[in-house]
Design an enzyme around this catalytic site. Structure first.
Site, PDB file in Angstrom:
ATOM      1  N   LYS A 200       0.859  -1.182   0.000  1.00  0.00           N
ATOM      2  CA  LYS A 200       0.000   0.000   0.000  1.00  0.00           C
ATOM      3  C   LYS A 200       0.894   1.231   0.000  1.00  0.00           C
ATOM      4  O   LYS A 200       1.713   1.419   0.899  1.00  0.00           O
ATOM      5  CB  LYS A 200      -0.868  -0.033   1.249  1.00  0.00           C
ATOM      6  CG  LYS A 200      -1.768   1.165   1.412  1.00  0.00           C
ATOM      7  CD  LYS A 200      -2.761   0.891   2.514  1.00  0.00           C
ATOM      8  CE  LYS A 200      -3.636   2.078   2.796  1.00  0.00           C
ATOM      9  NZ  LYS A 200      -4.563   1.789   3.883  1.00  0.00           N
ATOM     10  N   LYS A 253      -2.403  -1.452  -3.723  1.00  0.00           N
ATOM     11  CA  LYS A 253      -3.232  -0.252  -3.596  1.00  0.00           C
ATOM     12  C   LYS A 253      -2.337   0.969  -3.706  1.00  0.00           C
ATOM     13  O   LYS A 253      -1.324   0.997  -2.997  1.00  0.00           O
ATOM     14  CB  LYS A 253      -3.910  -0.307  -2.224  1.00  0.00           C
ATOM     15  CG  LYS A 253      -4.791   0.864  -1.890  1.00  0.00           C
ATOM     16  CD  LYS A 253      -5.390   0.640  -0.514  1.00  0.00           C
ATOM     17  CE  LYS A 253      -6.225   1.838  -0.116  1.00  0.00           C
ATOM     18  NZ  LYS A 253      -6.797   1.674   1.203  1.00  0.00           N
TER      19      LYS A 253
HETATM   20  C1  PBG Z   1      -6.602   3.450   5.343  1.00  0.00           C
HETATM   21  C2  PBG Z   1      -7.408   3.498   4.119  1.00  0.00           C
HETATM   22  C3  PBG Z   1      -7.101   4.235   2.975  1.00  0.00           C
HETATM   23  C4  PBG Z   1      -8.125   4.044   2.077  1.00  0.00           C
HETATM   24  C5  PBG Z   1      -9.006   3.147   2.646  1.00  0.00           C
HETATM   25  N1  PBG Z   1      -8.551   2.821   3.925  1.00  0.00           N
HETATM   26  C6  PBG Z   1      -5.885   4.965   2.662  1.00  0.00           C
HETATM   27  C7  PBG Z   1      -5.506   6.096   3.506  1.00  0.00           C
HETATM   28  O1  PBG Z   1      -6.333   6.905   3.927  1.00  0.00           O
HETATM   29  O2  PBG Z   1      -4.300   6.195   3.749  1.00  0.00           O
HETATM   30  C8  PBG Z   1      -8.247   4.682   0.747  1.00  0.00           C
HETATM   31  C9  PBG Z   1      -9.203   4.049  -0.197  1.00  0.00           C
HETATM   32  C10 PBG Z   1      -9.549   4.870  -1.376  1.00  0.00           C
HETATM   33  O3  PBG Z   1      -8.948   5.927  -1.657  1.00  0.00           O
HETATM   34  O4  PBG Z   1     -10.484   4.471  -2.088  1.00  0.00           O
HETATM   35  N2  PBG Z   1      -6.813   2.383   6.133  1.00  0.00           N
END
Ligand code: PBG
Length: 328
Positions: A200, A253
């Site tokens: 991620k 991601k």
């Molecule tokens: C963090 C989380 C994120 C997203 C979902 N859960 C990333 C973040 O804020 O760092 C992003 C998902 C998206 O942009 O669709 N647990």
């Protein structure tokens, strides 16, 4: 003999022929649909930067679940937007948490729908970080790794107790898969798989999600735990740790800007690979479509095909319902 000797166009002559030789296909079974659940009553509130996506209160959630089931989608992933936040994200792991209640409800009305719980703390902490924040005198506050693991384990176990079919930890603490695996096993959930957000990146493509889930970090950023967008080999190390620690599936991601990483994980590991088509990827297509600048449906299908072609087995996407309709 004169050129062209190779006539590539022979296999493009008709729709039927093109269908016969297509190398990549997309199916309903590839799709995971994210749903935002929130406290309160009679709420179906559109997320302004994600048109077509809503926050749902539990009394309205059945409408959405029925639609998902009717479209034949196999799975949903729940994001909780709680009413209460505190320093350690208590509302993420209490029995009465929004995700836990939503999970119980969905399993009741649609027992065959796979419910995946996102396991993270950032929507539930008042500082908006994905773990516990430690303050040391005269130093910048940091996100403490090992103390955060305990809370993530509690969160995952409480989600499994509520009936979650799969746990998807997205916090990027070191050792989270091992910690959650043993926590689940000890609690008797050895059959609940872990879909690890193995790779991620610290990405600007999460902006609309953070508006939707009220999960922006209140100070600093996530670059001490999420990955640097310039790194490829580090993604291998991250994924390898998760494989060794017992992950059942690996997720990359964001998606579109990281297709090389999806491809690499598919080549290097034998676990199913998932990709997260994140909020800004969705918002960009929606915005261009709203302006009449692109053919939305065609762009959606081409994007999904790109994920599959890169090697993704599963696609977590806000477009899942649209794709299901287009596949019908
Ligand atoms: C963090 C989380 C994120 C997203 C979902 N859960 C990333 C973040 O804020 O760092 C992003 C998902 C998206 O942009 O669709 N647990």
């Amino acid at each position: 003999m004169s050129y062209p000797i190779k006539r590539h166009r022979r296999l493009r002559g008709s729709e039927t022929l093109r269908n016969m030789v297509r190398e990549t296909s997309l199916s309903l079974n590839d799709l995971i649909y994210p749903i935002f659940v929130t406290e309160g009553a009679n709420i179906r509130e559109e997320i302004s930067s994600m048109p077509g996506m809503y926050q749902w209160s539990l009394d309205r959630l059945e409408e959405e679940i029925q639609e998902v089931v009717e479209l034949g989608l196999p799975s949903v992933l729940l994001f909780g937007v709680p009413a209460e936040k505190d320093a350690c994200g208590t509302s993420a792991f209490v029995e009465t948490g929004i995700v836990q209640r939503a999970t119980r409800m969905i399993k009741e009305i649609a027992p065959n729908l796979i419910v995946i719980a996102d396991t993270c703390l950032c929507q539930f902490t008042d500082h908006g970080h994905c773990g516990i924040v430690e303050q040391h005198a005269h130093k910048e506050a940091t996100v403490a790794n090992d103390p955060s693991l305990e809370l993530l384990v509690k969160t995952a176990v409480s989600q499994a107790q509520a009936g979650a079919d799969m746990i998807a930890p997205s916090n990027m603490m070191d050792g989270f898969v091992q910690a959650i695996r043993s926590g689940l096993d000890e609690a008797g959930f050895e059959s609940v798989p872990i879909l690890s957000y193995a790779v991620k990146y610290a990405s600007a493509f999460y902006g609309p999600f953070r508006d939707a889930a009220h999960s922006s970090p209140q100070f600093g950023d996530r670059r001490t735990y999420q990955m640097d967008p310039g790194n490829v080999r580090e993604a291998l190390r991250e994924a390898e740790s998760d494989v060794i620690e017992g992950a059942d599936m690996l997720m990359v991601k964001p998606g579109l800007a990281y297709l090389d990483i999806v491809h690499m994980l598919k080549e290097q590991f034998d676990l199913p690979v998932a990709v997260y088509n994140v909020s800004a990827e969705y918002a960009m297509i929606k915005a261009a479509a709203a302006n009449g600048w692109i053919d939305e449906n065609a762009v959606i299908l081409e994007t999904m095909t790109a994920f599959k072609r890169a090697g993704a087995d599963l696609i977590l996407t806000y477009f899942a319902k649209d794709v299901a309709r287009l596949l019908q």
